[in-house]
Design a protein around this motif. Sequence first.
Motif, short mmCIF file in Angstrom:
data_model
loop_
_atom_site.label_atom_id
_atom_site.label_comp_id
_atom_site.label_asym_id
_atom_site.label_seq_id
_atom_site.Cartn_x
_atom_site.Cartn_y
_atom_site.Cartn_z
N PHE A 136 0.83 -1.20 0.00
CA PHE A 136 0.00 0.00 0.00
C PHE A 136 0.87 1.25 0.00
CE2 PHE A 136 -2.56 3.13 2.57
CZ PHE A 136 -3.51 3.39 1.59
N LEU A 137 1.87 1.30 0.88
CA LEU A 137 2.75 2.47 0.95
C LEU A 137 3.57 2.63 -0.32
CD1 LEU A 137 3.89 2.15 4.66
CD2 LEU A 137 2.67 4.09 3.67
N ASP A 138 3.98 1.53 -0.89
CA ASP A 138 4.74 1.58 -2.14
C ASP A 138 3.92 2.22 -3.26
OD1 ASP A 138 6.89 1.16 -3.85
OD2 ASP A 138 6.26 -0.88 -4.37
N SER A 139 2.60 2.01 -3.20
CA SER A 139 1.72 2.52 -4.26
C SER A 139 1.37 3.99 -4.11
CB SER A 139 0.41 1.71 -4.28
OG SER A 139 -0.41 2.04 -3.16
N LEU A 140 1.63 4.57 -2.94
CA LEU A 140 1.21 5.95 -2.66
C LEU A 140 2.29 6.96 -3.04
CD1 LEU A 140 -0.45 5.62 0.87
CD2 LEU A 140 -1.62 5.79 -1.34
N ASP A 141 1.85 8.12 -3.50
CA ASP A 141 2.77 9.21 -3.85
C ASP A 141 3.06 10.03 -2.61
OD1 ASP A 141 4.30 11.05 -5.14
OD2 ASP A 141 2.69 11.91 -6.35
N VAL A 142 3.80 9.42 -1.68
CA VAL A 142 4.20 10.10 -0.45
C VAL A 142 5.71 10.27 -0.47
CG1 VAL A 142 2.23 9.26 0.86
CG2 VAL A 142 4.36 7.94 0.87
N THR A 143 6.23 11.13 0.42
CA THR A 143 7.63 11.54 0.35
C THR A 143 8.52 10.85 1.36
OG1 THR A 143 6.74 13.73 -0.20
CG2 THR A 143 9.11 13.58 0.20
N GLN A 144 8.02 10.62 2.55
CA GLN A 144 8.87 10.11 3.62
C GLN A 144 8.04 9.31 4.60
OE1 GLN A 144 10.69 12.98 6.46
NE2 GLN A 144 12.65 12.17 5.77
N LEU A 145 8.61 8.23 5.12
CA LEU A 145 7.94 7.41 6.12
C LEU A 145 8.65 7.57 7.46
CD1 LEU A 145 7.57 4.08 4.06
CD2 LEU A 145 6.01 6.04 4.14
N HIS A 146 7.87 7.85 8.51
CA HIS A 146 8.40 7.89 9.86
C HIS A 146 8.04 6.55 10.50
CE1 HIS A 146 9.24 12.29 9.85
NE2 HIS A 146 8.35 12.22 8.87
N VAL A 147 9.01 5.66 10.56
CA VAL A 147 8.78 4.27 10.95
C VAL A 147 9.18 4.06 12.40
CG1 VAL A 147 9.31 1.87 10.40
CG2 VAL A 147 9.28 3.59 8.57
N PHE A 148 8.31 3.42 13.17
CA PHE A 148 8.67 3.10 14.54
C PHE A 148 8.04 1.77 14.94
CE2 PHE A 148 5.17 6.04 14.24
CZ PHE A 148 4.20 5.56 15.09
N PRO A 149 8.78 0.96 15.71
CA PRO A 149 8.26 -0.35 16.12
C PRO A 149 7.24 -0.22 17.25
CG PRO A 149 10.44 -0.01 17.03
CD PRO A 149 10.17 1.17 16.14
N TYR A 150 6.29 -1.10 17.25
CA TYR A 150 5.27 -1.14 18.30
C TYR A 150 5.93 -1.47 19.64
CZ TYR A 150 1.66 -3.29 21.23
OH TYR A 150 0.84 -3.64 22.26
N SER A 151 5.46 -0.82 20.67
CA SER A 151 5.96 -1.06 22.02
C SER A 151 4.79 -1.35 22.94
CB SER A 151 6.72 0.18 22.52
OG SER A 151 7.12 0.03 23.86
N GLU A 152 4.89 -2.41 23.71
CA GLU A 152 3.83 -2.77 24.65
C GLU A 152 3.70 -1.69 25.74
OE1 GLU A 152 3.13 -7.20 24.55
OE2 GLU A 152 2.34 -5.58 23.31
N ARG A 153 2.49 -1.21 25.94
CA ARG A 153 2.27 -0.20 26.97
C ARG A 153 1.29 -0.73 28.01
NH1 ARG A 153 5.77 1.72 27.66
NH2 ARG A 153 5.24 3.81 28.29
N PRO A 154 1.68 -0.74 29.28
CA PRO A 154 0.78 -1.24 30.33
C PRO A 154 -0.56 -0.50 30.33
CG PRO A 154 2.99 -0.83 31.20
CD PRO A 154 2.96 -0.26 29.81
N GLY A 155 -1.63 -1.24 30.51
CA GLY A 155 -2.95 -0.64 30.62
C GLY A 155 -3.66 -0.42 29.31
N THR A 156 -3.00 -0.69 28.17
CA THR A 156 -3.66 -0.50 26.88
C THR A 156 -4.40 -1.76 26.47
OG1 THR A 156 -1.64 -1.14 25.71
CG2 THR A 156 -1.97 1.21 26.10
N SER A 157 -5.50 -1.58 25.73
CA SER A 157 -6.31 -2.72 25.32
C SER A 157 -5.64 -3.58 24.25
CB SER A 157 -7.69 -2.24 24.83
OG SER A 157 -7.56 -1.32 23.79
N ALA A 158 -4.58 -3.06 23.63
CA ALA A 158 -3.87 -3.86 22.62
C ALA A 158 -3.28 -5.13 23.23
CB ALA A 158 -2.76 -3.02 21.99
N LEU A 159 -3.04 -5.13 24.53
CA LEU A 159 -2.44 -6.29 25.18
C LEU A 159 -3.35 -7.51 25.13
CD1 LEU A 159 -0.79 -4.61 28.30
CD2 LEU A 159 0.23 -5.14 26.10
#
Length: 444
Positions: free
Chosen positions: A324-347
């Motif tokens: 998807f990103l490869d197909s888009l006419d965007v200039t720069q990606l700010h990439v960061f890895p997911y980090s587990e955060r206590p108390g978040t529903s993602a857990l």
Amino acid sequence: MIDTSVFQDKRAAYFTLGCKLNFSETSTFGKMLSEMGVRTAAKGEPADICVINTCSVTDVADHKCRQAIHRLVRENPDAFVVVTGCYAQLEPEKVSKIAGVDLVLGSNEKANLIQFLSDAFINRSDTPSYKTVKTKDIKTFAPSCSRGNRTRFFLKVQDGCDYFCTYCTIPYARGFSRNPSIASLVAQAEEAVSEGGKEIVLTGVNIGDFGKTTNERFLDLVKALDGVEGVSRYRISSLEPDLLTDELIDYCAQSRAFMPHFHIPLQSGSDTVLRLMHRHYDRQLFADKIHRIKEVMPDAFIGVDVMVGCRGETPECFEETYTFLDSLDVTQLHVFPYSERPGTSALSIPYVVSDADKRERSQRLLALSDQKTHAFYQKYIGQEAEVLFEKATRGRAMHGFTRNYIRVELSPAMAREDYDNQLIQVRLGDFNHDKTALKVEWIK
């Protein structure tokens, strides 16, 4: 009542972690203390006051905050140490137990940092104190419009967030969305002009949500700021895609001072993952916004935030994001890895991505980002552009940015001190040695 005498002849050291909003707030703290008679400690000079503005967006950020606190306490053993910011709000008791910390201020209290600091100086105790309130009680808005160490000013237009994405602790750290009035922000922009400001960056947590406090609209704020004489450039630090309206895009395309430069958080190019994150859009809406920007502003620089390795991001979901990103006419990606955060529903999401996979996915996206940025810059080699230059150390190259955020390098032989904070027409040459900027061929 603030006792200004306690600040006389004091020296302060400041340390900031995290986002542009934090840096803007720290700069404001410095300005407020300066007005009380406090000067910034020179490099290597012991400070009487240390102000540490923290971040808590990842567990790495938490670790860096603790390291910074320990380092400043060690370097300034007799200083009064104040810790504020997101980590201070989320973990006030833990921060207050760090040796050398005197005062911990949460998100609601930092607006009154000077008063709390004055009171604490007068009643200094060996027992550290922390002052925070629950998320629902964070009501204050701490105004901030500060230059910091660069040419541009940062104007805080909004704070807090109501979105509660499953991976994020920011709403708990900064509270619900709130904002000052358009009139007050216009007045701050006018003050920045009086201090020589030519470029202002609008900062906040969820800027597009501006207006909930005052029943105003972000578009109305943009129009009002566009009318402030003396401001040559505005940039919007980040806008959620669902709040980036076509009306706003069209206005920026023809505005006097809003630059063709957008920063839009995507986080994932997989609809499956976006739903797990509780984001407020799908990838089709995101693609539509990119296409709309490029339709009316073909030269626009578009930066995109993307998170890798969040819970639920299977290899198939990541490949969807990459394609998807490869197909888009965007200039720069700010990439960061997911980090587990206590108390978040993602857990509660069962699929966990390994650290090795996170690193590999990050590297792939960073390589894609480099390709896109290089291709974007390449298009402008040989063209003329208006650049706002920033001050450089004598004998070093000067740098600045074009309207559409291309970084430009002016060789030491061509650089002059009076180019600092000036808009200058140049011809863009080839890439510099590390391909982070385009060199100036000549100045008009």
